[in-house]
Design a protein around this motif. Structure first.
Motif, PDB file in Angstrom:
ATOM      1  N   GLU A 244      36.406  48.033  44.563  1.00  0.00           N
ATOM      2  CA  GLU A 244      36.646  49.036  43.523  1.00  0.00           C
ATOM      3  C   GLU A 244      38.014  49.685  43.640  1.00  0.00           C
ATOM      4  OE1 GLU A 244      34.591  49.370  41.028  1.00  0.00           O
ATOM      5  OE2 GLU A 244      33.312  47.856  41.950  1.00  0.00           O
ATOM      6  N   ASP A 264      45.693  46.753  41.618  1.00  0.00           N
ATOM      7  CA  ASP A 264      44.590  46.872  40.661  1.00  0.00           C
ATOM      8  C   ASP A 264      44.260  45.525  40.045  1.00  0.00           C
ATOM      9  OD1 ASP A 264      44.447  49.556  41.182  1.00  0.00           O
ATOM     10  OD2 ASP A 264      45.507  50.173  39.366  1.00  0.00           O
ATOM     11  N   ALA A 265      45.279  44.712  39.787  1.00  0.00           N
ATOM     12  CA  ALA A 265      45.050  43.394  39.211  1.00  0.00           C
ATOM     13  C   ALA A 265      44.290  42.497  40.180  1.00  0.00           C
ATOM     14  CB  ALA A 265      46.377  42.746  38.817  1.00  0.00           C
ATOM     15  N   CYS A 267      42.237  43.558  42.569  1.00  0.00           N
ATOM     16  CA  CYS A 267      40.868  44.076  42.593  1.00  0.00           C
ATOM     17  C   CYS A 267      40.071  43.566  41.392  1.00  0.00           C
ATOM     18  CB  CYS A 267      40.877  45.604  42.593  1.00  0.00           C
ATOM     19  SG  CYS A 267      41.423  46.348  44.142  1.00  0.00           S
ATOM     20  N   GLU A 268      40.725  43.513  40.222  1.00  0.00           N
ATOM     21  CA  GLU A 268      40.051  43.001  39.022  1.00  0.00           C
ATOM     22  C   GLU A 268      39.613  41.556  39.225  1.00  0.00           C
ATOM     23  OE1 GLU A 268      41.005  42.074  34.304  1.00  0.00           O
ATOM     24  OE2 GLU A 268      42.439  43.213  35.512  1.00  0.00           O
ATOM     25  N   ARG A 271      36.604  41.543  41.641  1.00  0.00           N
ATOM     26  CA  ARG A 271      35.382  41.979  40.971  1.00  0.00           C
ATOM     27  C   ARG A 271      34.873  40.919  40.006  1.00  0.00           C
ATOM     28  NH1 ARG A 271      38.261  46.937  40.705  1.00  0.00           N
ATOM     29  NH2 ARG A 271      38.804  46.526  38.515  1.00  0.00           N
ATOM     30  N   ALA A 272      35.806  40.276  39.301  1.00  0.00           N
ATOM     31  CA  ALA A 272      35.397  39.222  38.373  1.00  0.00           C
ATOM     32  C   ALA A 272      34.738  38.070  39.113  1.00  0.00           C
ATOM     33  CB  ALA A 272      36.615  38.724  37.585  1.00  0.00           C
TER      34      ALA A 272
END
Length: 276
Positions: A244, A264-265, A267-268, A271-272
Protein backbone atom coordinates in the motif's frame (compact mmCIF):
# COMPACT_ATOMS: atom_id res chain seq x y z
CA UNK A 1 34.68 2.06 17.79
CA UNK A 2 30.98 2.41 18.69
CA UNK A 3 28.70 -0.58 19.13
CA UNK A 4 26.96 0.30 15.85
CA UNK A 5 30.29 0.35 13.99
CA UNK A 6 31.30 -2.96 15.56
CA UNK A 7 28.09 -4.58 14.42
CA UNK A 8 28.52 -3.29 10.89
CA UNK A 9 32.11 -4.56 10.78
CA UNK A 10 31.14 -7.98 12.14
CA UNK A 11 28.27 -8.29 9.66
CA UNK A 12 30.73 -7.73 6.81
CA UNK A 13 33.30 -10.13 8.25
CA UNK A 14 30.73 -12.85 8.94
CA UNK A 15 29.19 -12.59 5.47
CA UNK A 16 32.61 -12.85 3.84
CA UNK A 17 33.62 -15.79 6.03
CA UNK A 18 30.44 -17.77 5.40
CA UNK A 19 30.51 -17.01 1.70
CA UNK A 20 34.11 -18.19 1.43
CA UNK A 21 33.14 -21.54 2.96
CA UNK A 22 30.27 -21.98 0.50
CA UNK A 23 32.42 -20.93 -2.46
CA UNK A 24 34.87 -23.76 -1.75
CA UNK A 25 32.09 -26.27 -2.50
CA UNK A 26 30.50 -24.37 -5.41
CA UNK A 27 30.30 -26.44 -8.60
CA UNK A 28 31.70 -29.43 -6.74
CA UNK A 29 30.08 -32.65 -5.61
CA UNK A 30 27.10 -31.68 -3.44
CA UNK A 31 24.73 -33.72 -1.31
CA UNK A 32 21.42 -31.98 -1.99
CA UNK A 33 18.36 -32.49 0.19
CA UNK A 34 14.81 -31.21 -0.08
CA UNK A 35 12.70 -29.52 2.58
CA UNK A 36 9.14 -28.32 1.99
CA UNK A 37 9.00 -29.48 -1.66
CA UNK A 38 11.17 -30.83 -4.46
CA UNK A 39 12.52 -27.38 -5.30
CA UNK A 40 13.11 -26.17 -1.74
CA UNK A 41 16.73 -27.28 -1.45
CA UNK A 42 19.39 -27.41 1.23
CA UNK A 43 22.97 -28.64 1.00
CA UNK A 44 25.66 -29.43 3.52
CA UNK A 45 27.31 -26.22 2.34
CA UNK A 46 24.36 -24.24 3.73
CA UNK A 47 25.06 -25.73 7.14
CA UNK A 48 28.85 -25.33 6.87
CA UNK A 49 28.53 -21.69 5.81
CA UNK A 50 26.02 -20.97 8.57
CA UNK A 51 28.37 -22.53 11.13
CA UNK A 52 31.14 -20.18 9.97
CA UNK A 53 28.87 -17.12 10.01
CA UNK A 54 27.59 -17.88 13.50
CA UNK A 55 31.08 -18.67 14.81
CA UNK A 56 32.32 -15.31 13.51
CA UNK A 57 29.45 -13.44 15.14
CA UNK A 58 29.75 -15.28 18.45
CA UNK A 59 33.41 -14.38 18.66
CA UNK A 60 32.37 -10.73 19.13
CA UNK A 61 28.82 -10.99 20.45
CA UNK A 62 28.53 -14.30 22.32
CA UNK A 63 25.20 -13.56 23.99
CA UNK A 64 23.18 -12.24 21.04
CA UNK A 65 20.29 -14.21 19.58
CA UNK A 66 20.65 -15.75 16.10
CA UNK A 67 17.77 -16.03 13.62
CA UNK A 68 17.99 -18.19 10.51
CA UNK A 69 16.52 -20.80 8.22
CA UNK A 70 18.68 -23.79 9.10
CA UNK A 71 18.85 -25.86 12.28
CA UNK A 72 20.85 -25.29 15.48
CA UNK A 73 24.55 -24.81 14.78
CA UNK A 74 27.16 -27.03 16.46
CA UNK A 75 30.37 -25.16 17.25
CA UNK A 76 33.89 -26.33 17.93
CA UNK A 77 33.39 -27.57 21.49
CA UNK A 78 31.76 -31.03 21.60
CA UNK A 79 28.14 -30.72 22.66
CA UNK A 80 28.08 -26.94 22.21
CA UNK A 81 25.55 -25.55 19.78
CA UNK A 82 23.80 -22.25 19.11
CA UNK A 83 20.02 -22.17 19.03
CA UNK A 84 18.64 -20.75 15.80
CA UNK A 85 15.39 -18.80 16.18
CA UNK A 86 12.75 -18.58 13.44
CA UNK A 87 11.52 -15.10 14.36
CA UNK A 88 13.30 -11.84 15.10
CA UNK A 89 13.00 -10.84 18.79
CA UNK A 90 11.29 -7.49 19.35
CA UNK A 91 13.70 -6.60 22.14
CA UNK A 92 17.43 -7.06 22.54
CA UNK A 93 20.19 -7.72 20.02
CA UNK A 94 19.95 -10.38 17.31
CA UNK A 95 21.63 -11.47 14.10
CA UNK A 96 19.68 -12.68 11.08
CA UNK A 97 21.58 -15.10 8.85
CA UNK A 98 21.08 -16.66 5.43
CA UNK A 99 24.23 -18.65 4.65
CA UNK A 100 23.26 -19.30 1.02
CA UNK A 101 20.41 -17.21 -0.29
CA UNK A 102 19.63 -18.83 -3.62
CA UNK A 103 20.46 -22.44 -2.76
CA UNK A 104 18.68 -23.69 -5.90
CA UNK A 105 21.06 -21.56 -7.99
CA UNK A 106 24.04 -22.69 -5.92
CA UNK A 107 23.14 -26.38 -6.32
CA UNK A 108 22.84 -25.99 -10.10
CA UNK A 109 26.17 -24.18 -10.45
CA UNK A 110 24.49 -20.85 -11.22
CA UNK A 111 26.48 -17.85 -10.04
CA UNK A 112 23.69 -15.77 -8.45
CA UNK A 113 23.61 -16.58 -4.73
CA UNK A 114 24.66 -14.73 -1.62
CA UNK A 115 25.54 -14.92 2.03
CA UNK A 116 23.52 -12.35 3.96
CA UNK A 117 23.91 -11.16 7.56
CA UNK A 118 22.02 -8.41 9.34
CA UNK A 119 22.20 -7.05 12.87
CA UNK A 120 18.95 -6.10 14.62
CA UNK A 121 18.45 -4.17 17.85
CA UNK A 122 15.00 -4.00 19.44
CA UNK A 123 13.49 -5.11 16.15
CA UNK A 124 15.24 -2.46 14.01
CA UNK A 125 17.92 -3.29 11.44
CA UNK A 126 21.14 -1.48 12.35
CA UNK A 127 23.67 -3.11 9.98
CA UNK A 128 23.74 -5.53 7.09
CA UNK A 129 26.05 -7.21 4.61
CA UNK A 130 25.30 -9.23 1.50
CA UNK A 131 28.26 -11.01 -0.08
CA UNK A 132 28.16 -12.55 -3.57
CA UNK A 133 31.15 -14.90 -3.51
CA UNK A 134 31.20 -15.71 -7.24
CA UNK A 135 31.70 -12.05 -8.18
CA UNK A 136 33.37 -11.06 -4.88
CA UNK A 137 30.94 -8.16 -4.50
CA UNK A 138 30.29 -7.11 -0.92
CA UNK A 139 27.28 -4.86 -0.33
CA UNK A 140 27.27 -3.43 3.19
CA UNK A 141 25.45 -0.80 5.21
CA UNK A 142 25.67 0.55 8.73
CA UNK A 143 23.64 3.17 10.52
CA UNK A 144 23.88 5.84 7.83
CA UNK A 145 25.36 4.85 4.47
CA UNK A 146 26.01 1.82 2.30
CA UNK A 147 28.84 0.62 0.10
CA UNK A 148 29.66 -1.92 -2.57
CA UNK A 149 33.28 -2.98 -2.38
CA UNK A 150 34.04 0.20 -0.46
CA UNK A 151 32.36 2.56 -2.93
CA UNK A 152 29.19 4.43 -2.02
CA UNK A 153 25.92 2.68 -2.79
CA UNK A 154 23.28 4.69 -4.62
CA UNK A 155 19.98 3.66 -6.18
CA UNK A 156 19.30 4.55 -9.81
CA UNK A 157 18.04 8.02 -10.71
CA UNK A 158 15.60 6.83 -13.38
CA UNK A 159 12.28 8.63 -13.01
CA UNK A 160 10.12 7.27 -15.83
CA UNK A 161 8.50 4.04 -14.61
CA UNK A 162 8.08 2.87 -18.21
CA UNK A 163 11.87 2.54 -18.35
CA UNK A 164 12.19 0.61 -15.08
CA UNK A 165 13.76 -2.84 -14.88
CA UNK A 166 11.89 -4.48 -12.01
CA UNK A 167 12.32 -7.89 -10.45
CA UNK A 168 10.05 -10.31 -8.66
CA UNK A 169 11.50 -11.70 -5.43
CA UNK A 170 10.34 -14.81 -3.60
CA UNK A 171 9.75 -18.49 -4.26
CA UNK A 172 6.92 -19.95 -6.28
CA UNK A 173 5.90 -23.51 -5.53
CA UNK A 174 4.93 -25.94 -8.26
CA UNK A 175 1.41 -25.08 -9.36
CA UNK A 176 1.94 -21.39 -8.68
CA UNK A 177 2.40 -20.41 -12.30
CA UNK A 178 -0.65 -18.16 -12.35
CA UNK A 179 0.81 -16.01 -9.58
CA UNK A 180 4.18 -15.65 -11.29
CA UNK A 181 2.45 -14.98 -14.60
CA UNK A 182 0.39 -12.20 -13.00
CA UNK A 183 3.53 -10.60 -11.59
CA UNK A 184 5.39 -10.75 -14.91
CA UNK A 185 2.34 -9.53 -16.81
CA UNK A 186 1.71 -6.56 -14.52
CA UNK A 187 5.38 -5.60 -14.59
CA UNK A 188 5.64 -5.65 -18.38
CA UNK A 189 2.28 -3.93 -18.85
CA UNK A 190 2.93 -1.06 -16.43
CA UNK A 191 6.71 -0.77 -16.13
CA UNK A 192 9.59 -1.37 -18.52
CA UNK A 193 11.01 -4.88 -18.19
CA UNK A 194 10.90 -7.91 -15.91
CA UNK A 195 13.69 -9.78 -14.13
CA UNK A 196 13.86 -12.81 -11.82
CA UNK A 197 17.18 -13.94 -10.31
CA UNK A 198 16.34 -16.66 -7.78
CA UNK A 199 18.07 -14.93 -4.86
CA UNK A 200 16.09 -12.30 -2.97
CA UNK A 201 19.06 -10.86 -1.12
CA UNK A 202 21.09 -10.52 -4.33
CA UNK A 203 18.14 -8.87 -6.07
CA UNK A 204 17.63 -6.30 -3.32
CA UNK A 205 21.36 -5.56 -3.37
CA UNK A 206 21.06 -4.90 -7.11
CA UNK A 207 18.34 -2.33 -6.39
CA UNK A 208 20.58 -0.68 -3.79
CA UNK A 209 23.39 -0.44 -6.33
CA UNK A 210 21.19 0.97 -9.10
CA UNK A 211 21.49 -2.16 -11.25
CA UNK A 212 17.73 -2.57 -10.95
CA UNK A 213 15.16 0.14 -10.44
CA UNK A 214 12.74 -1.86 -8.30
CA UNK A 215 11.93 -5.23 -6.80
CA UNK A 216 8.84 -6.48 -5.05
CA UNK A 217 7.18 -9.43 -3.37
CA UNK A 218 3.42 -9.81 -3.08
CA UNK A 219 3.87 -11.62 0.26
CA UNK A 220 6.06 -10.87 3.26
CA UNK A 221 9.12 -13.14 3.08
CA UNK A 222 11.10 -14.61 5.95
CA UNK A 223 13.55 -12.24 7.67
CA UNK A 224 16.66 -14.14 6.58
CA UNK A 225 15.58 -13.69 2.95
CA UNK A 226 14.91 -9.97 3.17
CA UNK A 227 16.25 -7.89 6.08
CA UNK A 228 19.79 -7.32 4.81
CA UNK A 229 18.53 -6.23 1.40
CA UNK A 230 15.90 -3.92 2.89
CA UNK A 231 18.58 -2.16 4.92
CA UNK A 232 20.85 -1.82 1.87
CA UNK A 233 18.11 -0.21 -0.23
CA UNK A 234 17.22 2.23 2.52
CA UNK A 235 20.82 3.27 3.12
CA UNK A 236 21.40 3.66 -0.63
CA UNK A 237 18.67 6.30 -0.76
CA UNK A 238 15.84 4.06 -1.91
CA UNK A 239 12.35 3.47 -0.59
CA UNK A 240 10.95 0.28 0.97
CA UNK A 241 7.24 -0.05 1.74
CA UNK A 242 4.42 -2.56 1.88
CA UNK A 243 2.03 -3.05 -1.04
CA UNK A 244 0.00 0.00 0.00
CA UNK A 245 3.01 2.29 0.04
CA UNK A 246 3.24 2.47 3.82
CA UNK A 247 6.69 2.27 5.44
CA UNK A 248 7.76 -1.37 5.60
CA UNK A 249 7.59 -3.28 8.88
CA UNK A 250 7.62 -7.06 9.42
CA UNK A 251 3.88 -6.98 10.10
CA UNK A 252 2.95 -5.38 6.77
CA UNK A 253 1.90 -7.27 3.65
CA UNK A 254 4.49 -7.61 0.90
CA UNK A 255 7.67 -5.69 0.14
CA UNK A 256 8.15 -3.00 -2.51
CA UNK A 257 11.70 -1.66 -2.89
CA UNK A 258 12.58 1.00 -5.43
CA UNK A 259 14.78 3.99 -6.19
CA UNK A 260 11.96 6.15 -4.83
CA UNK A 261 11.55 8.13 -8.04
CA UNK A 262 8.27 6.46 -9.09
CA UNK A 263 7.53 4.32 -6.06
CA UNK A 264 3.76 4.72 -6.29
CA UNK A 265 3.84 3.25 -9.79
CA UNK A 266 5.77 0.20 -8.55
CA UNK A 267 3.30 -0.26 -5.69
CA UNK A 268 0.48 -0.14 -8.25
CA UNK A 269 2.17 -2.95 -10.19
CA UNK A 270 2.62 -5.02 -7.02
CA UNK A 271 -1.01 -4.55 -6.01
CA UNK A 272 -2.20 -5.40 -9.51
CA UNK A 273 -0.14 -8.58 -9.48
CA UNK A 274 -1.43 -9.55 -6.04
CA UNK A 275 -5.06 -9.12 -7.11
CA UNK A 276 -4.91 -11.13 -10.36
Amino acid sequence: MTDAHRRAAVAERAARAGGAVARQAFRGELAVETKADKNDLVTESDRDAQRQVVSTIRGEFPNDAVVGEEDAVPLGTPGEEVEILSEVPTTGDAWVVDPIDGTANFARGHRTWATAVSAVTDGDIVAAATYLPTTEDLYAAGAETGTRNGNALAVSDRGDPETFAAASVGRFERGGGAGLGAIAGATVDLLGDFRRFGSMQSTLAFVAAGELDAAFSTYTPDPWDSLAGIHLVRRAGGTVTDLEGEPWTPEREGIVASNGEAHDAVCEVARAAASR
